[in-house]
Design a protein around this motif. Structure first.
Motif, PDB file in Angstrom:
ATOM      1  N   LYS A   7      37.416  15.937 145.651  1.00  0.00           N
ATOM      2  CA  LYS A   7      38.095  15.687 143.982  1.00  0.00           C
ATOM      3  C   LYS A   7      37.621  16.724 143.182  1.00  0.00           C
ATOM      4  O   LYS A   7      36.767  16.931 143.073  1.00  0.00           O
ATOM      5  CB  LYS A   7      38.036  14.331 143.700  1.00  0.00           C
ATOM      6  CG  LYS A   7      38.568  13.073 144.520  1.00  0.00           C
ATOM      7  CD  LYS A   7      38.132  11.665 143.948  1.00  0.00           C
ATOM      8  CE  LYS A   7      38.880  10.571 144.777  1.00  0.00           C
ATOM      9  NZ  LYS A   7      38.510   9.365 144.119  1.00  0.00           N
ATOM     10  N   LEU A  17      46.586  19.635 142.921  1.00  0.00           N
ATOM     11  CA  LEU A  17      46.198  19.390 144.418  1.00  0.00           C
ATOM     12  C   LEU A  17      46.400  20.496 145.184  1.00  0.00           C
ATOM     13  O   LEU A  17      47.533  21.163 145.241  1.00  0.00           O
ATOM     14  CB  LEU A  17      46.717  18.328 144.925  1.00  0.00           C
ATOM     15  CG  LEU A  17      46.463  18.045 146.541  1.00  0.00           C
ATOM     16  CD1 LEU A  17      44.998  17.696 146.729  1.00  0.00           C
ATOM     17  CD2 LEU A  17      47.444  16.871 147.102  1.00  0.00           C
ATOM     18  N   ASN A  66      41.968  19.418 142.814  1.00  0.00           N
ATOM     19  CA  ASN A  66      41.483  18.707 143.799  1.00  0.00           C
ATOM     20  C   ASN A  66      41.770  19.557 145.242  1.00  0.00           C
ATOM     21  O   ASN A  66      42.543  20.283 145.346  1.00  0.00           O
ATOM     22  CB  ASN A  66      42.209  17.438 144.117  1.00  0.00           C
ATOM     23  CG  ASN A  66      42.241  16.585 143.089  1.00  0.00           C
ATOM     24  OD1 ASN A  66      41.174  15.968 142.723  1.00  0.00           O
ATOM     25  ND2 ASN A  66      43.512  16.656 142.055  1.00  0.00           N
ATOM     26  N   TYR A 112      48.357  10.734 144.554  1.00  0.00           N
ATOM     27  CA  TYR A 112      48.406  12.315 144.333  1.00  0.00           C
ATOM     28  C   TYR A 112      49.723  12.787 144.439  1.00  0.00           C
ATOM     29  O   TYR A 112      49.870  13.864 144.291  1.00  0.00           O
ATOM     30  CB  TYR A 112      47.342  12.892 145.278  1.00  0.00           C
ATOM     31  CG  TYR A 112      45.818  12.687 145.155  1.00  0.00           C
ATOM     32  CD1 TYR A 112      45.423  13.342 144.220  1.00  0.00           C
ATOM     33  CD2 TYR A 112      45.165  11.953 145.894  1.00  0.00           C
ATOM     34  CE1 TYR A 112      43.904  13.313 143.732  1.00  0.00           C
ATOM     35  CE2 TYR A 112      44.011  11.629 145.762  1.00  0.00           C
ATOM     36  CZ  TYR A 112      43.261  12.410 144.661  1.00  0.00           C
ATOM     37  OH  TYR A 112      41.872  12.122 144.321  1.00  0.00           O
ATOM     38  N   ASN A 115      50.846  14.968 141.510  1.00  0.00           N
ATOM     39  CA  ASN A 115      50.041  16.052 141.094  1.00  0.00           C
ATOM     40  C   ASN A 115      50.473  17.549 141.473  1.00  0.00           C
ATOM     41  O   ASN A 115      51.164  17.515 142.542  1.00  0.00           O
ATOM     42  CB  ASN A 115      48.810  16.313 141.865  1.00  0.00           C
ATOM     43  CG  ASN A 115      47.718  14.838 141.407  1.00  0.00           C
ATOM     44  OD1 ASN A 115      48.144  13.903 141.282  1.00  0.00           O
ATOM     45  ND2 ASN A 115      46.383  15.201 140.857  1.00  0.00           N
TER      46      ASN A 115
END
Length: 328
Positions: A7, A17, A66, A112, A115
């Motif tokens: 993370k 991400l 991430n 996520y 993201n």
């Protein structure tokens, strides 16, 4: 497909991400994690048989993102197949498998979904990543759920086209002195093999017992059908779709010299937005950069080699500026 997920240390709920792919083909993404842009690295010292020591880095890309470090294609690192008759991996097949993996991963981690997503990697991954971006884009448009919030991709010293990459080595060697043997031979790589192959480490990593033998950093014996001869057509398609891209080249890399990378970028025939100019760290030149109309940024790293490990702090600063939309 085996992966390591880390993370963001900043704001994991909103930070980008990334999936990181190491090249080869056949090199484990654990190499990127501990040698290039991850939050851990090995203390390089004489090996005495114990588990090698890790320490926290200051230059990790996980400071602002991430990251999924993915072992691919199957047969790389701890990734495996239960089917003894499975097809030999291929570049195009790998692109489909990575797209499938990412959609299944996001389905299990829906926090996520929103993201911003980027496909990142280096070396031979430069052949496959543009195809992965194209595969994800097509899946988003045609059929596939969950949708991936694809924004672009990042390539370090990418293998792109065999003619341009290889022929540029002579041009590069003509204009540059070779790097020293001491820099080239780096003694720390074996530590990763000692560490990962300890039974206690494999248990902690949740490696399924019996699926893989001894872990090796790069499985050069892995058979892969290199059916993407050049990734330039994929770069063109991705440019049309409007995705951002950052192409990084170490200016001392003789495997995929920056002059060859410049040549294929120029072959895309996009106009220049910002001409060749130095990018700076603390009033010192850290490399040079050019920005093109297709949202592609090319940047060299002064003194950099084929992988980010030669200049990890400079590469980290470069990435953090680009991912946040700041001028380099």
């Amino acid at each position: 497909m085996f992966y390591y997920f880390i993370k963001s240390e900043s704001n994991p709920e909103e930070d980008p991400l990334l999936v990181w792919l190491t090249g080869g083909p056949g090199c484990s993404s654990f190499f990127g994690l501990v040698y290039e842009n991850g939050p851990l690295a090995f203390k390089v010292k004489a090996y005495n048989g114990s588990i090698p020591t890790l320490f926290s880095t200051t230059y990790s890309w996980t400071k602002v993102a991430n990251i999924i470090y993915l072992d691919q294609p199957v047969g790389t690192g701890f990734s495996y197949s239960k089917n003894p008759l499975a097809d030999i991996p291929s570049d195009t097949g790998s692109a489909k498998r990575v797209d499938e993996f990412l959609r299944k991963w996001l389905a299990k981690h829906p926090e996520y979904f929103s993201n911003p997503f980027y496909v990142t990697g280096n070396s031979y991954a430069g052949k496959v990543i543009p195809a992965i971006v194209h595969e994800i884009s097509n899946g988003n448009c045609i059929c596939c759920k969950p949708q991936i919030n694809l924004q672009g991709y990042v390539l370090g010293s990418p293998v792109t086209d065999p003619d341009l990459d290889t022929n540029s080595r002579i041009q590069f060697a003509h204009g540059m002195a070779l790097i020293s043997d001491e820099l080239y031979e780096l003694y720390g790589y074996k530590l990763s093999e000692y560490w990962v192959n300890k039974e206690s480490v494999r248990r902690a990593l949740k490696v399924v017992e019996g699926t893989t033998g001894k872990w090796v950093r790069c499985k050069w014996s892995l058979q892969v059908n290199k059916d993407i001869k050049s990734s330039i057509p994929y770069h063109k398609k991705n440019s049309i779709e409007g995705y951002r891209s950052l192409i990084i080249s170490g200016d001392h890399d003789m495997l995929t010299p920056y002059v060859g990378t410049q040549d294929w970028i120029r072959s895309l025939n996009y106009s220049i937005i910002d001409k060749w100019t130095p990018w700076m760290i603390h009033d010192q030149v850290a490399g040079y950069t050019t920005t093109y109309a297709n949202k592609m940024t090319f940047a060299t790293v002064k003194g950099g080699g084929h992988t980010l490990e030669y200049k990890p702090e400079e590469s980290s600063i470069l990435f953090k500026r680009w991912i946040s939309g700041q001028p380099l």
